[in-house]
Scaffold this motif. Structure first.
Motif, PDB file in Angstrom:
ATOM      1  N   ALA A 118      -3.304   4.876  -8.930  1.00 15.56           N
ATOM      2  CA  ALA A 118      -2.916   5.679  -7.757  1.00 15.56           C
ATOM      3  C   ALA A 118      -3.331   4.972  -6.475  1.00 15.56           C
ATOM      4  O   ALA A 118      -2.585   4.941  -5.496  1.00 15.56           O
ATOM      5  CB  ALA A 118      -3.557   7.062  -7.842  1.00 15.56           C
ATOM      6  N   LEU A 119      -4.524   4.379  -6.479  1.00 15.24           N
ATOM      7  CA  LEU A 119      -4.993   3.653  -5.283  1.00 15.24           C
ATOM      8  C   LEU A 119      -4.111   2.430  -5.021  1.00 15.24           C
ATOM      9  O   LEU A 119      -3.748   2.138  -3.881  1.00 15.24           O
ATOM     10  CB  LEU A 119      -6.455   3.223  -5.453  1.00 15.24           C
ATOM     11  N   GLN A 120      -3.743   1.729  -6.101  1.00 12.14           N
ATOM     12  CA  GLN A 120      -2.840   0.576  -5.924  1.00 12.14           C
ATOM     13  C   GLN A 120      -1.505   1.055  -5.379  1.00 12.14           C
ATOM     14  O   GLN A 120      -0.890   0.414  -4.530  1.00 12.14           O
ATOM     15  CB  GLN A 120      -2.610  -0.138  -7.266  1.00 12.14           C
ATOM     16  N   GLY A 121      -1.091   2.213  -5.842  1.00 11.79           N
ATOM     17  CA  GLY A 121       0.191   2.767  -5.414  1.00 11.79           C
ATOM     18  C   GLY A 121       0.254   3.047  -3.927  1.00 11.79           C
ATOM     19  O   GLY A 121       1.304   2.931  -3.307  1.00 11.79           O
ATOM     20  N   VAL A 122      -0.866   3.431  -3.325  1.00 14.09           N
ATOM     21  CA  VAL A 122      -0.849   3.685  -1.886  1.00 14.09           C
ATOM     22  C   VAL A 122      -1.083   2.393  -1.090  1.00 14.09           C
ATOM     23  O   VAL A 122      -1.162   2.423   0.125  1.00 14.09           O
ATOM     24  CB  VAL A 122      -1.858   4.772  -1.426  1.00 14.09           C
ATOM     25  N   GLY A 123      -1.209   1.287  -1.789  1.00 13.01           N
ATOM     26  CA  GLY A 123      -1.286   0.010  -1.076  1.00 13.01           C
ATOM     27  C   GLY A 123      -2.648  -0.647  -1.080  1.00 13.01           C
ATOM     28  O   GLY A 123      -2.818  -1.719  -0.500  1.00 13.01           O
ATOM     29  N   TYR A 124      -3.647  -0.023  -1.733  1.00 18.54           N
ATOM     30  CA  TYR A 124      -4.955  -0.683  -1.766  1.00 18.54           C
ATOM     31  C   TYR A 124      -4.886  -1.902  -2.680  1.00 18.54           C
ATOM     32  O   TYR A 124      -4.423  -1.802  -3.815  1.00 18.54           O
ATOM     33  CB  TYR A 124      -6.053   0.267  -2.260  1.00 18.54           C
ATOM     34  N   PRO A 125      -5.321  -3.067  -2.197  1.00 16.37           N
ATOM     35  CA  PRO A 125      -5.225  -4.284  -2.989  1.00 16.37           C
ATOM     36  C   PRO A 125      -6.352  -4.379  -4.014  1.00 16.37           C
ATOM     37  O   PRO A 125      -7.385  -4.989  -3.760  1.00 16.37           O
ATOM     38  CB  PRO A 125      -5.321  -5.397  -1.943  1.00 16.37           C
ATOM     39  N   ILE A 126      -6.172  -3.759  -5.166  1.00 16.19           N
ATOM     40  CA  ILE A 126      -7.204  -3.786  -6.215  1.00 16.19           C
ATOM     41  C   ILE A 126      -6.714  -4.676  -7.354  1.00 16.19           C
ATOM     42  O   ILE A 126      -5.618  -4.486  -7.871  1.00 16.19           O
ATOM     43  CB  ILE A 126      -7.492  -2.363  -6.748  1.00 16.19           C
TER      44      ILE A 126
ATOM     45  N   ARG B 124     -11.602  -5.135  -8.907  1.00 16.77           N
ATOM     46  CA  ARG B 124     -12.198  -5.681  -7.686  1.00 16.77           C
ATOM     47  C   ARG B 124     -11.260  -5.383  -6.512  1.00 16.77           C
ATOM     48  O   ARG B 124     -10.056  -5.543  -6.620  1.00 16.77           O
ATOM     49  CB  ARG B 124     -12.382  -7.187  -7.839  1.00 16.77           C
ATOM     50  N   LEU B 125     -11.860  -4.966  -5.420  1.00 12.04           N
ATOM     51  CA  LEU B 125     -11.070  -4.652  -4.225  1.00 12.04           C
ATOM     52  C   LEU B 125     -11.001  -5.890  -3.346  1.00 12.04           C
ATOM     53  O   LEU B 125     -12.026  -6.458  -2.986  1.00 12.04           O
ATOM     54  CB  LEU B 125     -11.752  -3.514  -3.451  1.00 12.04           C
ATOM     55  N   ARG B 126      -9.778  -6.288  -3.003  1.00 10.29           N
ATOM     56  CA  ARG B 126      -9.671  -7.423  -2.080  1.00 10.29           C
ATOM     57  C   ARG B 126     -10.047  -6.993  -0.676  1.00 10.29           C
ATOM     58  O   ARG B 126     -10.039  -5.818  -0.342  1.00 10.29           O
ATOM     59  CB  ARG B 126      -8.254  -7.992  -2.123  1.00 10.29           C
ATOM     60  N   GLU B 127     -10.321  -7.996   0.130  1.00  7.03           N
ATOM     61  CA  GLU B 127     -10.903  -7.765   1.448  1.00  7.03           C
ATOM     62  C   GLU B 127     -10.128  -6.757   2.313  1.00  7.03           C
ATOM     63  O   GLU B 127     -10.715  -5.984   3.056  1.00  7.03           O
ATOM     64  CB  GLU B 127     -10.962  -9.114   2.160  1.00  7.03           C
ATOM     65  N   GLU B 128      -8.784  -6.778   2.200  1.00  4.40           N
ATOM     66  CA  GLU B 128      -7.984  -5.937   3.096  1.00  4.40           C
ATOM     67  C   GLU B 128      -8.211  -4.435   2.884  1.00  4.40           C
ATOM     68  O   GLU B 128      -7.787  -3.623   3.700  1.00  4.40           O
ATOM     69  CB  GLU B 128      -6.488  -6.228   2.930  1.00  4.40           C
ATOM     70  N   GLY B 129      -8.844  -4.068   1.778  1.00  2.00           N
ATOM     71  CA  GLY B 129      -9.061  -2.638   1.516  1.00  2.00           C
ATOM     72  C   GLY B 129     -10.381  -2.135   2.096  1.00  2.00           C
ATOM     73  O   GLY B 129     -10.837  -1.051   1.772  1.00  2.00           O
TER      74      GLY B 129
END
Ligand code: BT5
Length: 324
Positions: A42-50, A59-64
């Motif tokens: 769901a988090l990836q779906g809203v655009g979080y770069p995981i 792992r969360l990439r820096e942009e998140g």
């Protein structure tokens, strides 16, 4: 965002560069690994770069990243805007907060950001939906020396600055809908601007320039009344850093505000016309005296909209809602 999803995001942020396993997250929040995976999707779906890597975890990439004043200010090319800054986890409205601070003497350029607003506001008491971590909810205090009558056009100038910063930092071409909306290419609203002023007679004491931008969020993350109407900048696979976007926004705003102080809206009219999606079409205009339908002809150096009615009369619109 559900409470637990926010917590998972927070746990990944705290882990920095490190991978966190699904098992560890599951244990921490008392849910199964499959449930963790669903929240991650769901988090990836809203655009979080995981990133999800088998046998290592997430792992969360820096942009998140979360918003931090030091990180924002470290890459800020301004001398006034954003030099004093408050980042809040939760606030009723950053505009309300900044207004109170300005009344208490906050200097020009003072900037308030919040991860979430519980009573974000639009114009005429309308609500602004501001869920945690999904956007940029920001207010900037300005103390201009120009007269009160030039204040409304500042919103038009800001629309140009914000649209250009979004194009530069997020790679999305947004269009300006008169007077204060920015729309995605498919017509959904992605940003609203609200300026609120404190003035005495003809003199402006301060203006609070409020900017709301949806960065993350899918259709289903908006409440039903906003579905199909509101949209976000980020798409899965093309991450956007809110920190970088805020830096770009403040940089643009400061440069444009300087020009505006000297030259007024005249200097922005061409840029506005290039970015606008309101002119050259039939629109409905809702003013205090009722609704009119007409052809949006042009805007003038004062930022007023000129509409040609069915009877061929040209009318000057200074303040209204435009519907199309
Ligand atoms: C605006 O008002 O568009 C100005 C919004 C300004 C919000 C910022 S966030 C930071 C600062 N602090 C605040 O409290 N406010 C400012 P208006 O043109 O009146 O549009 C409001 C309408 O936009 C609502 O009636 C909804 O239809 C729609 N709307 C509400 N939330 C939205 C969202 N997140 N995205 C897109 N549309 C939204």
């Amino acid at each position: 965002m559900t409470e637990i999803r926010g917590e998972i995001l927070q746990a990944l942020r705290r882990a920095g560069d490190r991978f966190v396993s699904g098992e560890e997250l599951g244990q921490r929040f008392g849910i199964s690994r499959t449930a963790v995976w669903k929240h991650i999707q769901a988090l990836q779906g809203v655009g979080y770069p995981i990133e999800a890597v088998r046998n290592r975890g997430y792992r969360l990439r820096e942009e998140g990243e979360e918003l931090r004043p030091e990180a924002i200010q470290a890459g800020l090319a301004t001398s006034v805007l954003g030099r004093h800054m408050t980042v809040l986890e939760t606030v009723d409205s950053t505009n309300r907060y900044a207004f109170a601070e300005a009344e208490g003497g906050a200097p020009e350029g003072y900037t308030v950001l919040a991860e979430r607003q519980t009573a974000g506001r639009g114009r005429r008491g309308r609500p602004w939906f501001s869920p945690p971590g999904h956007g940029i909810w920001m207010s900037v205090v300005l103390r201009p020396t120009f007269p009160v009558f030039r204040a409304p056009q500042l919103t038009l100038m800001a629309a140009v600055s914000v649209a250009e910063a979004i194009r530069e930092r997020a790679g999305v071409s947004v269009g300006i809908k008169w007077p204060n909306d920015l729309l995605l290419p498919d017509g959904r609203k992605v940003c609203g601007i609200l300026s609120e002023m404190s003035a005495e007679a003809e003199e402006i004491r301060f203006i609070v320039l409020g900017i709301g931008i949806n960065v993350f969020g899918r259709e289903e993350d908006f409440p039903p009344e906003l579905r199909g109407v509101a949209g976000s900048l980020a798409q899965p696979g093309s991450p956007i850093s809110r920190t970088a976007l805020i830096q770009g926004l403040l940089g643009r705003l400061e440069a444009d505000y300087r020009i505006y102080q000297n030259e007024g809206f005249r200097a922005f009219r061409e840029g506005w016309e290039r970015l606008n999606v309101s002119l050259g079409r039939t629109i409905a205009v809702q003013t205090q005296s009722g609704q009119k339908i007409g052809w949006a002809r042009r805007i003038d150096d004062d930022g007023a909209l000129w509409v040609e009615t069915d009877e061929g009369r040209l009318e000057k619109i200074i303040s209204a809602e435009v519907i199309f």
